[in-house]
Design an enzyme around this catalytic site. Structure first.
Site, PDB file in Angstrom:
ATOM      1  N   ARG A   1      61.287  63.147 -69.228  1.00 51.52           N
ATOM      2  CA  ARG A   1      61.153  64.040 -68.079  1.00 51.52           C
ATOM      3  C   ARG A   1      61.411  63.294 -66.777  1.00 51.52           C
ATOM      4  O   ARG A   1      61.066  62.127 -66.630  1.00 51.52           O
ATOM      5  CB  ARG A   1      59.742  64.644 -68.031  1.00 51.52           C
ATOM      6  CG  ARG A   1      59.446  65.626 -69.143  1.00 51.52           C
ATOM      7  CD  ARG A   1      58.105  66.312 -68.930  1.00 51.52           C
ATOM      8  NE  ARG A   1      57.027  65.340 -68.748  1.00 51.52           N
ATOM      9  CZ  ARG A   1      56.465  65.053 -67.595  1.00 51.52           C
ATOM     10  NH1 ARG A   1      56.876  65.638 -66.477  1.00 51.52           N
ATOM     11  NH2 ARG A   1      55.480  64.169 -67.519  1.00 51.52           N
TER      12      ARG A   1
ATOM     13  N   LYS B   1      58.564  72.428 -70.999  1.00 52.84           N
ATOM     14  CA  LYS B   1      57.505  72.167 -70.038  1.00 52.84           C
ATOM     15  C   LYS B   1      57.565  73.118 -68.843  1.00 52.84           C
ATOM     16  O   LYS B   1      56.547  73.357 -68.183  1.00 52.84           O
ATOM     17  CB  LYS B   1      57.553  70.713 -69.575  1.00 52.84           C
ATOM     18  CG  LYS B   1      57.102  69.722 -70.648  1.00 52.84           C
ATOM     19  CD  LYS B   1      55.726  70.071 -71.214  1.00 52.84           C
ATOM     20  CE  LYS B   1      55.244  69.025 -72.213  1.00 52.84           C
ATOM     21  NZ  LYS B   1      53.991  69.443 -72.901  1.00 52.84           N
TER      22      LYS B   1
ATOM     23  N   HIS C   1      47.019  71.674 -72.585  1.00 48.27           N
ATOM     24  CA  HIS C   1      47.997  70.746 -73.165  1.00 48.27           C
ATOM     25  C   HIS C   1      47.328  70.123 -74.370  1.00 48.27           C
ATOM     26  O   HIS C   1      46.699  69.070 -74.285  1.00 48.27           O
ATOM     27  CB  HIS C   1      48.373  69.686 -72.121  1.00 48.27           C
ATOM     28  CG  HIS C   1      49.499  68.809 -72.560  1.00 48.27           C
ATOM     29  ND1 HIS C   1      49.613  67.491 -72.193  1.00 48.27           N
ATOM     30  CD2 HIS C   1      50.583  69.057 -73.327  1.00 48.27           C
ATOM     31  CE1 HIS C   1      50.707  66.965 -72.708  1.00 48.27           C
ATOM     32  NE2 HIS C   1      51.305  67.902 -73.417  1.00 48.27           N
TER      33      HIS C   1
ATOM     34  N   SER D   1      51.659  62.670 -74.133  1.00 45.44           N
ATOM     35  CA  SER D   1      52.642  62.101 -75.047  1.00 45.44           C
ATOM     36  C   SER D   1      52.256  60.671 -75.399  1.00 45.44           C
ATOM     37  O   SER D   1      51.863  59.890 -74.533  1.00 45.44           O
ATOM     38  CB  SER D   1      54.027  62.107 -74.406  1.00 45.44           C
ATOM     39  OG  SER D   1      54.476  63.411 -74.174  1.00 45.44           O
TER      40      SER D   1
ATOM     41  N   LYS E   1      48.718  63.211 -80.482  1.00 42.81           N
ATOM     42  CA  LYS E   1      48.336  64.625 -80.560  1.00 42.81           C
ATOM     43  C   LYS E   1      49.116  65.370 -81.642  1.00 42.81           C
ATOM     44  O   LYS E   1      48.544  66.103 -82.452  1.00 42.81           O
ATOM     45  CB  LYS E   1      48.569  65.254 -79.179  1.00 42.81           C
ATOM     46  CG  LYS E   1      48.248  66.735 -79.090  1.00 42.81           C
ATOM     47  CD  LYS E   1      48.125  67.178 -77.638  1.00 42.81           C
ATOM     48  CE  LYS E   1      49.306  66.757 -76.794  1.00 42.81           C
ATOM     49  NZ  LYS E   1      50.562  67.448 -77.147  1.00 42.81           N
ATOM     50  N   THR E   2      50.432  65.195 -81.664  1.00 42.66           N
ATOM     51  CA  THR E   2      51.259  65.869 -82.662  1.00 42.66           C
ATOM     52  C   THR E   2      50.964  65.340 -84.058  1.00 42.66           C
ATOM     53  O   THR E   2      50.789  66.093 -85.015  1.00 42.66           O
ATOM     54  CB  THR E   2      52.745  65.684 -82.331  1.00 42.66           C
ATOM     55  OG1 THR E   2      53.034  66.308 -81.072  1.00 42.66           O
ATOM     56  CG2 THR E   2      53.629  66.313 -83.397  1.00 42.66           C
TER      57      THR E   2
ATOM     58  N   ASP F   1      51.212  71.400 -79.275  1.00 48.54           N
ATOM     59  CA  ASP F   1      51.333  70.931 -77.885  1.00 48.54           C
ATOM     60  C   ASP F   1      50.736  71.835 -76.819  1.00 48.54           C
ATOM     61  O   ASP F   1      50.168  71.335 -75.870  1.00 48.54           O
ATOM     62  CB  ASP F   1      52.814  70.712 -77.551  1.00 48.54           C
ATOM     63  CG  ASP F   1      53.009  69.862 -76.314  1.00 48.54           C
ATOM     64  OD1 ASP F   1      52.284  68.869 -76.149  1.00 48.54           O
ATOM     65  OD2 ASP F   1      53.889  70.189 -75.502  1.00 48.54           O
TER      66      ASP F   1
ATOM     67  N   ARG G   1      63.054  62.021 -80.209  1.00 49.04           N
ATOM     68  CA  ARG G   1      62.327  63.265 -80.462  1.00 49.04           C
ATOM     69  C   ARG G   1      62.976  64.090 -81.563  1.00 49.04           C
ATOM     70  O   ARG G   1      64.188  64.046 -81.774  1.00 49.04           O
ATOM     71  CB  ARG G   1      62.299  64.122 -79.189  1.00 49.04           C
ATOM     72  CG  ARG G   1      61.492  63.543 -78.046  1.00 49.04           C
ATOM     73  CD  ARG G   1      60.031  63.885 -78.162  1.00 49.04           C
ATOM     74  NE  ARG G   1      59.230  63.293 -77.099  1.00 49.04           N
ATOM     75  CZ  ARG G   1      57.980  63.655 -76.847  1.00 49.04           C
ATOM     76  NH1 ARG G   1      57.404  64.592 -77.565  1.00 49.04           N
ATOM     77  NH2 ARG G   1      57.312  63.063 -75.890  1.00 49.04           N
TER      78      ARG G   1
END
Length: 536
Positions: A61, A202, A221, A239, A243-244, A258, A324
């Site tokens: 990003r 996002k 989030h 990130s 989390k994922t 997410d 990704r």
């Protein structure tokens, strides 16, 4: 000009100002978008079926190029500052006109999609992209409506994305040739000068973070999963915190990885897919996610592929650490088909502590939960944002998602407190970062240990164990847990240099206190006093 696709809306692109386009490709499915992407030279087909694409200069990003139009709708509702940066309405209109002119004579790919699995709160989003693979990404990450819903689809928001268009700061009011800006009055998002697909998802998250709080829905989030007994859990984290990975548990149904909302109806996913980091991904540690990199339909960003054999090298970071995979949620075997769950029994806040001093898991009371939610301490992992170096940066990202929160953090924090208190959720702070030393000295927490601790927390057994109060951070740390060595639970014992640990812990406590000064006027004294304390 010709219009292609299985179904296109009667509300056409001309309603958004498009004219003199090449061909319009509406709501194409995965096979057709693969074909377009490959014929257009946008990507390559890997040996086992995924589409491999490179995003060029931007592999994460562009946080410093994000803007919100300041007008009567946003003047008193957006928390203006370094994160939510003002764009003049006139500059937005100039940029939009120039992007629409850029599209003249070019093909446009269009997806009409939903943001939000709950019909009571979802937003209808139209995504217009210059390239086919970005359209495929959008169809994976958002929710594909039934075909009948697309005939007269009238979007609530429209995202216009053009990686090949370069903004001019003097003309467009941007900071560089890259710009991501949204107008909540016109309900349009413009993305230019970047091929990084994460900007699309996002942007939708930021839209929902603005729209939902007035409707008593907490946007989060986070990832969500649910056990066989219907016990749902929320995982907050930026990130690189796991989390994922940690929500993709073969013994628990995945709701989403997410972005979610918490309403009076319970929890619901904002998305229809996952966007997982895959650098150094292994089949042994993360089999469900690894399997998605070996199949048709997955989009792989900046993953290295042998041009002769089509074989992937997930360990190669020559393009970025932020490789990704984008894939539909149903690529995960035990994913929820509905995107809904009940109110959570457990709320988990994940952090990747670059200093290596936080315990691997600790139980938080209500005041500590508020303190750590507002603090949002973690480390920015190299590659997740443009401009970071090769080492993590310690950072405080309020609500574990500051870049995407248009409103003041206290709005979201108060909503979380109210919902936790109302539904009696247990709260845990989990460190997936470093143990035995700082980054570069210590080692990353074992995912097997983290999973064992989480399993014990989620099944209720850990809450019944014996706890000690951490001398530095004041949180409750379990003294034992099955399948986890006792010394791992006490971070100081993993350091060979105990004095160095004490110095680092003292330093991090000071950072917490300094960061929280900006929230002191927005919380009660018990919350202010719930933070770390310096050991004697």
């Amino acid at each position: 000009m010709a219009i292609h696709g299985p179904v296109h809306s009667t509300v056409g692109l001309e309603t958004h100002g498009f004219s003199n386009l090449g061909d319009e490709h509406w709501n194409l499915g995965t096979p057709a978008l693969y074909e377009h992407a490959i014929l257009n030279g946008e990507g390559d087909l890997a040996a086992d079926g995924p589409l491999v694409v490179l995003t060029g200069h931007h592999t994460g990003r562009s946080a410093n190029d994000k803007f919100i139009v300041r007008d009567r709708v946003t003047e008193d509702t957006v928390n203006w500052g370094k994160v939510n940066v003002t764009m003049d309405p006139g500059h937005f209109q100039t940029l939009k006109r120039r992007m629409l002119a850029y599209y003249q004579g070019r093909d446009a790919y269009v997806q009409d999609l939903y943001g939000g699995a709950d019909p009571d709160f979802r937003v209808k989003v139209r995504v217009v992209t210059e390239q086919a693979w970005h359209n495929l990404f959008a169809s994976h990450l958002l929710i594909v409506p039934p075909k009948d819903d697309r005939h007269d689809f009238a979007p609530d928001f429209t995202i216009i994305q053009a990686p090949g268009f370069l903004a001019d700061p003097e003309i467009d009011g941007s900071r560089s040739q890259t710009v991501i800006t949204m107008d909540f009055t016109e309900r349009v998002v413009l993305i230019a000068g970047t091929s990084y697909a994460g900007e699309i998802k996002k942007s939708v998250f930021s839209i929902l973070n603005f729209l939902l709080p007035p409707r008593d829905v907490l946007p989060m989030h986070c990832s969500v999963n649910v056990g066989e007994a219907g016990d749902s859990a929320v995982f907050f984290g930026l990130s690189g915190t796991g989390k994922t990975t940690l929500s993709a548990d073969p013994h628990r149904m995945l709701i989403g990885d997410d972005e979610h909302g918490w309403s009076e109806n319970g929890l619901f996913n904002f998305e229809g897919g996952c966007y997982a980091k895959v650098i150094r991904l292994s089949a042994e540690a993360e089999p469900e996610i690894y399997a998605t990199t070996q199949r048709f339909g997955t989009v792989l960003e900046n993953v290295v592929m042998d041009p002769d054999t089509g074989r992937l090298n997930l360990d190669d970071n020559r393009y970025t650490e932020n490789t990704r995979a984008a894939y539909p949620l149903d690529f995960i075997p035990n994913a929820s088909p509905t995107g809904h769950a009940g109110h959570p029994g457990n709320v988990v806040m994940l952090t990747a502590d670059a200093f290596g001093v936080l315990p691997p898991i600790s139980k938080l009371n209500a005041e500590q939960a508020m303190y750590h939610f507002l603090s949002g301490y973690t480390a920015k992992v190299a590659g997740t944002e443009k401009g970071l170096g090769n080492e993590p940066q310690a950072t405080f990202s309020t609500c574990f998602g500051a870049p995407f929160m248009p409103r003041h953090p206290s709005v979201y924090a108060q909503m979380l407190a109210d919902k936790i208190n109302k539904h009696g959720s247990d709260c845990w702070l989990v460190n997936t970062g470093w143990s035995g030393g700082t980054y570069g000295v210590g080692e990353r927490m074992s995912i097997r240990h983290t999973r064992a601790l989480l399993n014990a927390a989620l099944d209720g057994s850990l809450a019944k164990s014996s706890f000690r109060q951490d001398d530095n951070f004041g949180v409750l740390v379990p003294e034992s847990c099955p399948d986890v060595p006792d010394d791992v639970l006490n971070p100081r014992s993993t350091w060979s240099d105990k004095g160095a640990y004490d110095d680092q812990a003292r330093d991090l406590c000071g950072r917490f206190h300094k960061n929280f000064e900006i929230f002191n006027d927005y919380v009660e004294q018990p919350v202010r006093e719930a933070g770390p304390r310096q050991a004697a």
